[in-house]
Each structure stands twice: as C-alpha cells, then as structure tokens.
Design a protein around this motif. Structure first.
Motif, PDB file in Angstrom:
ATOM      1  N   ASP A 165     -19.603 -13.408  37.856  1.00  0.00           N
ATOM      2  CA  ASP A 165     -18.998 -13.851  36.606  1.00  0.00           C
ATOM      3  C   ASP A 165     -19.996 -13.666  35.471  1.00  0.00           C
ATOM      4  OD1 ASP A 165     -20.794 -16.000  36.585  1.00  0.00           O
ATOM      5  OD2 ASP A 165     -19.273 -17.531  37.004  1.00  0.00           O
ATOM      6  N   GLU A 166     -19.674 -14.154  34.292  1.00  0.00           N
ATOM      7  CA  GLU A 166     -20.529 -13.921  33.119  1.00  0.00           C
ATOM      8  C   GLU A 166     -21.871 -14.637  33.213  1.00  0.00           C
ATOM      9  OE1 GLU A 166     -17.772 -17.400  32.256  1.00  0.00           O
ATOM     10  OE2 GLU A 166     -17.617 -15.402  33.173  1.00  0.00           O
ATOM     11  N   ASN A 167     -21.996 -15.609  34.128  1.00  0.00           N
ATOM     12  CA  ASN A 167     -23.263 -16.333  34.309  1.00  0.00           C
ATOM     13  C   ASN A 167     -24.007 -15.894  35.566  1.00  0.00           C
ATOM     14  OD1 ASN A 167     -22.975 -18.081  31.992  1.00  0.00           O
ATOM     15  ND2 ASN A 167     -21.355 -19.157  33.126  1.00  0.00           N
ATOM     16  N   ASN A 168     -23.607 -14.756  36.123  1.00  0.00           N
ATOM     17  CA  ASN A 168     -24.215 -14.193  37.336  1.00  0.00           C
ATOM     18  C   ASN A 168     -23.973 -15.029  38.584  1.00  0.00           C
ATOM     19  OD1 ASN A 168     -25.266 -11.872  36.061  1.00  0.00           O
ATOM     20  ND2 ASN A 168     -27.087 -13.005  35.401  1.00  0.00           N
ATOM     21  N   LYS A 169     -22.966 -15.888  38.534  1.00  0.00           N
ATOM     22  CA  LYS A 169     -22.529 -16.562  39.750  1.00  0.00           C
ATOM     23  C   LYS A 169     -21.797 -15.555  40.625  1.00  0.00           C
ATOM     24  CE  LYS A 169     -19.522 -20.289  41.422  1.00  0.00           C
ATOM     25  NZ  LYS A 169     -18.585 -21.374  41.014  1.00  0.00           N
ATOM     26  N   VAL A 170     -22.097 -15.577  41.926  1.00  0.00           N
ATOM     27  CA  VAL A 170     -21.471 -14.632  42.845  1.00  0.00           C
ATOM     28  C   VAL A 170     -20.061 -15.108  43.178  1.00  0.00           C
ATOM     29  CG1 VAL A 170     -21.628 -13.472  45.070  1.00  0.00           C
ATOM     30  CG2 VAL A 170     -23.723 -14.027  43.819  1.00  0.00           C
ATOM     31  N   LEU A 171     -19.089 -14.264  42.884  1.00  0.00           N
ATOM     32  CA  LEU A 171     -17.691 -14.596  43.160  1.00  0.00           C
ATOM     33  C   LEU A 171     -17.254 -14.105  44.535  1.00  0.00           C
ATOM     34  CD1 LEU A 171     -16.165 -13.679  39.685  1.00  0.00           C
ATOM     35  CD2 LEU A 171     -16.926 -15.922  40.494  1.00  0.00           C
ATOM     36  N   GLY A 172     -17.914 -13.068  45.009  1.00  0.00           N
ATOM     37  CA  GLY A 172     -17.575 -12.519  46.314  1.00  0.00           C
ATOM     38  C   GLY A 172     -18.544 -11.428  46.693  1.00  0.00           C
ATOM     39  N   MET A 173     -18.647 -11.162  47.990  1.00  0.00           N
ATOM     40  CA  MET A 173     -19.552 -10.128  48.481  1.00  0.00           C
ATOM     41  C   MET A 173     -18.897  -9.406  49.646  1.00  0.00           C
ATOM     42  SD  MET A 173     -23.499 -10.493  49.817  1.00  0.00           S
ATOM     43  CE  MET A 173     -24.373  -9.106  50.547  1.00  0.00           C
ATOM     44  N   GLU A 174     -19.061  -8.097  49.676  1.00  0.00           N
ATOM     45  CA  GLU A 174     -18.554  -7.280  50.770  1.00  0.00           C
ATOM     46  C   GLU A 174     -19.682  -6.410  51.301  1.00  0.00           C
ATOM     47  OE1 GLU A 174     -14.126  -5.924  50.285  1.00  0.00           O
ATOM     48  OE2 GLU A 174     -15.147  -5.572  48.379  1.00  0.00           O
ATOM     49  N   GLU A 175     -19.719  -6.218  52.606  1.00  0.00           N
ATOM     50  CA  GLU A 175     -20.687  -5.328  53.230  1.00  0.00           C
ATOM     51  C   GLU A 175     -20.054  -3.958  53.453  1.00  0.00           C
ATOM     52  OE1 GLU A 175     -24.016  -5.460  54.367  1.00  0.00           O
ATOM     53  OE2 GLU A 175     -24.063  -7.173  53.010  1.00  0.00           O
ATOM     54  N   LYS A 176     -20.676  -2.927  52.892  1.00  0.00           N
ATOM     55  CA  LYS A 176     -20.244  -1.539  53.080  1.00  0.00           C
ATOM     56  C   LYS A 176     -18.745  -1.348  52.812  1.00  0.00           C
ATOM     57  CE  LYS A 176     -23.933  -0.769  56.455  1.00  0.00           C
ATOM     58  NZ  LYS A 176     -24.302  -0.344  57.817  1.00  0.00           N
ATOM     59  N   PRO A 177     -18.280  -1.746  51.632  1.00  0.00           N
ATOM     60  CA  PRO A 177     -16.847  -1.636  51.332  1.00  0.00           C
ATOM     61  C   PRO A 177     -16.423  -0.185  51.099  1.00  0.00           C
ATOM     62  CG  PRO A 177     -18.032  -2.322  49.378  1.00  0.00           C
ATOM     63  CD  PRO A 177     -19.049  -2.312  50.496  1.00  0.00           C
ATOM     64  N   GLN A 178     -15.273   0.200  51.605  1.00  0.00           N
ATOM     65  CA  GLN A 178     -14.747   1.538  51.353  1.00  0.00           C
ATOM     66  C   GLN A 178     -14.284   1.685  49.903  1.00  0.00           C
ATOM     67  OE1 GLN A 178     -14.787   4.389  53.412  1.00  0.00           O
ATOM     68  NE2 GLN A 178     -16.280   2.938  54.254  1.00  0.00           N
ATOM     69  N   GLU A 179     -13.834   0.565  49.313  1.00  0.00           N
ATOM     70  CA  GLU A 179     -13.421   0.574  47.913  1.00  0.00           C
ATOM     71  C   GLU A 179     -14.175  -0.548  47.187  1.00  0.00           C
ATOM     72  OE1 GLU A 179      -9.190   0.376  47.557  1.00  0.00           O
ATOM     73  OE2 GLU A 179      -8.859   2.129  48.827  1.00  0.00           O
ATOM     74  N   PRO A 180     -15.406  -0.265  46.733  1.00  0.00           N
ATOM     75  CA  PRO A 180     -16.225  -1.299  46.086  1.00  0.00           C
ATOM     76  C   PRO A 180     -15.534  -1.897  44.863  1.00  0.00           C
ATOM     77  CG  PRO A 180     -17.525   0.662  46.581  1.00  0.00           C
ATOM     78  CD  PRO A 180     -16.103   1.030  46.810  1.00  0.00           C
ATOM     79  N   LYS A 181     -15.643  -3.229  44.727  1.00  0.00           N
ATOM     80  CA  LYS A 181     -15.009  -3.923  43.612  1.00  0.00           C
ATOM     81  C   LYS A 181     -15.916  -4.032  42.392  1.00  0.00           C
ATOM     82  CE  LYS A 181     -12.044  -6.616  46.693  1.00  0.00           C
ATOM     83  NZ  LYS A 181     -11.696  -7.959  47.216  1.00  0.00           N
ATOM     84  N   SER A 182     -17.168  -3.595  42.527  1.00  0.00           N
ATOM     85  CA  SER A 182     -18.087  -3.575  41.390  1.00  0.00           C
ATOM     86  C   SER A 182     -19.157  -2.523  41.668  1.00  0.00           C
ATOM     87  CB  SER A 182     -18.749  -4.943  41.195  1.00  0.00           C
ATOM     88  OG  SER A 182     -19.844  -5.125  42.086  1.00  0.00           O
ATOM     89  N   HIS A 183     -20.088  -2.378  40.731  1.00  0.00           N
ATOM     90  CA  HIS A 183     -21.220  -1.470  40.917  1.00  0.00           C
ATOM     91  C   HIS A 183     -22.516  -2.251  41.156  1.00  0.00           C
ATOM     92  CE1 HIS A 183     -19.453   2.500  40.147  1.00  0.00           C
ATOM     93  NE2 HIS A 183     -18.613   1.849  39.361  1.00  0.00           N
ATOM     94  N   TRP A 184     -22.391  -3.538  41.521  1.00  0.00           N
ATOM     95  CA  TRP A 184     -23.565  -4.358  41.784  1.00  0.00           C
ATOM     96  C   TRP A 184     -23.936  -4.289  43.268  1.00  0.00           C
ATOM     97  CZ3 TRP A 184     -26.445  -5.541  37.924  1.00  0.00           C
ATOM     98  CH2 TRP A 184     -25.920  -5.899  36.678  1.00  0.00           C
ATOM     99  N   ALA A 185     -24.976  -3.545  43.577  1.00  0.00           N
ATOM    100  CA  ALA A 185     -25.457  -3.426  44.954  1.00  0.00           C
ATOM    101  C   ALA A 185     -26.506  -4.498  45.228  1.00  0.00           C
ATOM    102  CB  ALA A 185     -26.065  -2.044  45.181  1.00  0.00           C
ATOM    103  N   VAL A 186     -26.618  -4.889  46.500  1.00  0.00           N
ATOM    104  CA  VAL A 186     -27.512  -5.988  46.885  1.00  0.00           C
ATOM    105  C   VAL A 186     -28.653  -5.468  47.755  1.00  0.00           C
ATOM    106  CG1 VAL A 186     -27.656  -8.224  48.056  1.00  0.00           C
ATOM    107  CG2 VAL A 186     -25.567  -7.585  46.823  1.00  0.00           C
ATOM    108  N   PRO A 187     -29.905  -5.532  47.273  1.00  0.00           N
ATOM    109  CA  PRO A 187     -31.064  -5.154  48.092  1.00  0.00           C
ATOM    110  C   PRO A 187     -31.474  -6.308  49.004  1.00  0.00           C
ATOM    111  CG  PRO A 187     -31.809  -5.808  45.932  1.00  0.00           C
ATOM    112  CD  PRO A 187     -30.300  -5.926  45.907  1.00  0.00           C
ATOM    113  N   PRO A 188     -32.366  -6.069  49.978  1.00  0.00           N
ATOM    114  CA  PRO A 188     -32.684  -7.095  50.988  1.00  0.00           C
ATOM    115  C   PRO A 188     -33.758  -8.097  50.575  1.00  0.00           C
ATOM    116  CG  PRO A 188     -33.799  -5.069  51.537  1.00  0.00           C
ATOM    117  CD  PRO A 188     -32.977  -4.772  50.319  1.00  0.00           C
TER     118      PRO A 188
END
Length: 259
Positions: A165-188
C-alpha cells in the motif's frame, strides 16, 4: 538484535569451487562474500551477535574463518567487534539438507534465541547498508522484508513478489507467480521482531515451506503485519559460476566494495 546468516546450502551450481568449500567464503578481491556483508552489519549498534548456521561439512571451515577474523593478534584488516557463533545443522549432503527455514528454526532452538532477528542469505554483494533496513523496521514497529523494482516479468516469475500500500505495508506475497501482481521483487533479507518469533517457531508445523527463506516471509505476511523496505541501491546475486566470475571482475578491486 541477532544477525542470522543462512549458510547451510551446498551451492551445487558452482561446481568444483564449492564441492568442498562454502560459497559465502569464496573470495571477491581481498575479502570474502560473507566478509563484505559482515563488514557492514557489524557496524550496526543494534546487532550484538552474528550467528552463522551451516552444515556439518562446512562448519569447520567457517570456524577457522571466524578464528582468523576475530583474533585480536591477527593483522588481517577484516576484524569484527561482535561475537560470531557457528551452528552446525548436522547435514552432510545436498540431498539431506534441512532447508533454509528449518535451518533458521534449528539455530533459534539450539541457541534459545529470544530477540529481534536480522536474517540474511550470504551469497549477495550489496550496495547499501543494512542500517537503513534496521532503521526502517524500528520506525514501522513490525517485522519487515526488503523489496526492489524488477521490470522483467521473467525474473519476477522466479522470485517472491509483493503488493504494497502507500505506506509500504505488505498486502500480499506470492512465490514465483506466473502472473505477477506488481514489480516489487523480494530479496533474501528479513527482519523478524521478537514479538513475532512464536509465529516463526511454529511456521513449519503449520504448513510453511522449508526450502527457501522466502517461504517463511510468505507465511509471515499471511499471519502478521509486515512492511517492505524498498532497497536504496542494488545488489549482485552470486548464484552460478558465471555470476561469481563476473563479481570478481567487477568488484574484486577493494575500491569498488559495495559498502
């Protein structure tokens, strides 16, 4: 805050280089991959200990490295003020590895850890300081992940992807999605606060995947409030022989150190 380094993998994609040697201790110039990371993290006031969780095969090598880099009589320029503890997970082959999430739980149980955690994978060169990440988590008051913009759909399909969201709260996360819902990738790289450690401890028994550290982040996003810190600079992921040699070429000169 404890810094937990997940380093129990066998790095099979690097072939002969890591057949009998841990990838985090491969040299980049005069330092190691892990050394460059700890040079930064060791300076963070909140960190009071580094914990390296590794396998039985590589544990003695890490122990020797720790001795060489914490001995005050050693003339090496890479010394650490915070204590470093090596935890051996008992595995000896890639086929019997515990997986990153189970390794984290093993270290927490072995050392009876009850503190905020910075959890990092030790196969990246970073161009920012983890102090920024720690400050972000303190300001938000929640457990946190990192994120960075990834324009490539193909690359997003091979990693964790978050919606914010606008405050960088995570609304959802997917691992290796075929149709990504955003361009925000998560490093380890993750921060799990003490108040959320009970969730962490019971994650696997409640269905969390074991192998990749991102499995735990995904689980935590679904069970507690998380925020994501947008990285202020890049990283270089060393996952293959080609990328290791590229890292040597680009960053082997100490003047090109990421931090």
């Amino acid at each position: 805050m404890k810094n937990i380094v997940i380093a129990a993998g066998y790095a099979t994609r690097l072939g002969v280089l890591t057949k009998n040697f841990p990838k985090p201790l491969l040299k980049i110039g005069e330092n190691t991959i892990l050394g460059r990371m700890l040079d930064d993290i060791d300076r963070i006031p909140e960190i009071d200990e580094h914990i390296i969780i590794t396998n039985h095969k590589f544990a003695p090598i890490f122990e020797e490295w720790v001795k060489a880099n914490t001995n005050k009589s050693n003339k090496s320029v890479f010394k650490y003020k915070k204590p470093i503890t090596v935890v051996d997970d008992g595995t000896e082959t890639n086929e019997t590895r515990l997986g990153a999430v189970c390794d984290l739980l093993f270290a927490m149980d072995k050392l009876a850890i009850d503190d905020d955690l910075l959890v990092v994978a030790a196969d990246n060169l970073l161009f920012f300081s983890f102090q920024e990440f720690v400050d972000f988590a303190r300001a938000k008051g929640t457990s946190c992940i990192m994120c960075h913009e990834q324009p490539s759909i193909e690359k997003l399909q091979r990693t964790g992807v978050v919606e914010l969201d606008e405050n960088n709260k995570v609304l959802g996360m997917e691992e290796k999605p075929q149709e990504p819902k955003s361009h925000w990738a998560v490093p380890p790289f993750y921060i799990y606060l003490k108040k959320d450690l009970d969730l962490v401890r019971h994650s696997v028994e409640n269905g969390c995947g074991k192998d990749a550290p991102g499995n735990l982040a995904h689980y935590m996003v679904e069970h507690t409030t998380m925020h994501a810190w947008p990285m202020t600079a890049g990283r270089f992921d060393i996952g293959s022989l080609d990328t290791y040699y590229e890292a040597q070429r680009l960053y082997g000169d100490p003047s090109n150190s990421p931090v």
